[in-house]
Design an enzyme around this catalytic site. Structure first.
Site, mmCIF file in Angstrom:
data_model
loop_
_atom_site.group_PDB
_atom_site.id
_atom_site.type_symbol
_atom_site.label_atom_id
_atom_site.label_comp_id
_atom_site.label_asym_id
_atom_site.label_seq_id
_atom_site.Cartn_x
_atom_site.Cartn_y
_atom_site.Cartn_z
ATOM 1 N N HIS A 250 5.151 76.615 67.413
ATOM 2 C CA HIS A 250 5.738 77.756 66.691
ATOM 3 C C HIS A 250 5.557 77.725 65.162
ATOM 4 C CE1 HIS A 250 7.891 78.889 70.355
ATOM 5 N NE2 HIS A 250 8.317 77.651 70.476
HETATM 6 C C1 BDR Z 1 11.804 77.887 66.687
HETATM 7 O O1 BDR Z 1 13.007 77.244 67.094
HETATM 8 C C2 BDR Z 1 12.924 75.865 66.827
HETATM 9 O O2 BDR Z 1 13.332 75.143 67.946
HETATM 10 C C3 BDR Z 1 11.508 75.567 66.475
HETATM 11 O O3 BDR Z 1 11.414 74.529 65.520
HETATM 12 C C4 BDR Z 1 11.005 76.866 65.923
HETATM 13 O O4 BDR Z 1 11.275 76.982 64.553
HETATM 14 C C5 BDR Z 1 11.105 78.451 67.909
HETATM 15 O O5 BDR Z 1 11.904 79.405 68.548
#
Ligand code: BDR
Ligand code: CA
Length: 331
Positions: A250
């Site tokens: 992500h």
């Molecule tokens: C986001 O949520 C967090 O768990 C990850 O680091 C990322 O920023 C993804 O939904």
């Protein structure tokens, strides 16, 4: 050939495994100059997030300002950190840590963002990949922040893709929906890199092993360990990720957008966030700005956010591999 100065970036983060991937991409990329790391609660407590940011920068031989930020959401009660995704320590439960000496800056994250924006007007890009409390607080401290910052890029939210904490909500936005709505309704140059694109890019664990084998360095060993834990979670959740195994990267995509926006297709429009109820954390994009809706909250004066909707996944993965395999740890 024209040489461009690297972009000055403040990285607002809750490390977090994909946060660590993104940090190391930023440190390795010649077009990015990380001038500070501001931390927030999210994947872990803010204390652990700050500790991880200090550790990740120290073992990569970088002395970068790290600050501690907000420890809870603006309005709603905090959620328990997702230790089953990132590990209780946020880095896949590291078996041990090296002794390091980097020290936390005493300023709060929001104050540091304001100080830097005032010191370098129109030069700082804010890349925020956790809940948005630090940015929201900085905006309350300095209402001119949207013109002082060059650009804001956030990893968070989703438009067409199902959410990851509810059918409609993404974790970073859901963790502090009031802060997120405050950020989306301010007049920055703002880009949202959400699940619509991050769910299209799968990083395989084998790539992190290749990177670790190439460098034989504590930083890339740490990243490989963390990604192994994180990939186990994602492989259990989605069948196509079990094949690698692999995971979603992500936060990395926010930095890839910064250096290669041409790899993304975007839409533009006003985004509001549902702050309460069953849709809490939903990011809603107004695709019909020419309609005067009777519903309060969708006035034409609201600023537009650029939203990433499609991505060239292969090109992102090639760029990530090329960047992490470069000589960034020896420079
Ligand atoms: C986001 O949520 C967090 O768990 C990850 O680091 C990322 O920023 C993804 O939904
Ligand atoms: Ca994150």
């Amino acid at each position: 050939m024209t040489q461009y100065a690297p972009r000055k970036v403040i990285y607002d983060t809750d490390p977090g495994v994909d946060d660590a991937m993104a940090l190391y991409f930023a440190l390795a990329h010649p077009g990015i100059d990380v001038v500070g790391v501001t931390t927030t609660f999210g994947n872990v407590s803010v204390e652990q997030a700050a500790c991880n940011a200090l550790y990740l920068t120290a073992i990569a031989n970088r002395d970068i300002t790290v600050t501690r930020g907000v420890q809870s959401p603006w309005v709603k009660p905090g959620e328990p950190p997702p230790d089953f995704i990132h590990g209780a320590d946020g880095l896949g439960n590291l078996p041990s840590r090296e002794l390091t000496s980097n020290q936390l800056d005493p300023r709060a994250s929001a104050q540091f963002i304001v100080d830097m924006a005032r010191a370098y007007p129109d030069e700082i890009t804010l890349v925020a990949v956790g809940p948005l409390g630090n940015l929201s607080l900085a905006l309350k401290l300095e209402p001119q922040l949207p013109v002082l910052l060059r650009e804001v890029i956030i990893m968070g939210g989703t438009i067409d893709e199902p959410g990851n904490v509810s059918p409609v909500a993404e974790a970073n936005i859901w963790n502090d929906p009031h802060a997120a709505d405050h950020v989306f309704t301010a007049s920055w140059k703002l880009t949202m890199v959400g699940l619509d694109v991050t769910h299209r890019v799968v990083t395989e664990l084998a790539l992190f092993k290749k990177i670790a084998d190439h460098h034989r360095h504590v930083a890339t060993d740490t990243l490989h360990h963390a990604v192994a834990f994180y990939s186990t979670f994602y492989s259990g959740l989605h069948k196509h990720l079990a094949l690698g195994p692999g995971c979603f990267a992500h936060d990395l995509l926010a930095f890839i957008y910064l250096v290669s926006p041409d790899l993304f297709q975007t839409e533009s429009g006003c985004i509001r966030v549902a702050t309460e109820g069953i849709a809490q954390g939903q990011t809603m994009l107004n695709r019909r700005a020419y309609i005067d809706y009777p519903q309060f909250g969708w006035g034409r004066h609201l600023p537009a956010t650029r939203v990433c909707m499609q991505v060239d996944a292969g090109a992102c993965l090639d760029l990530f591999e090329k960047t992490l395999m470069s000589d960034w740890l020896t420079a």
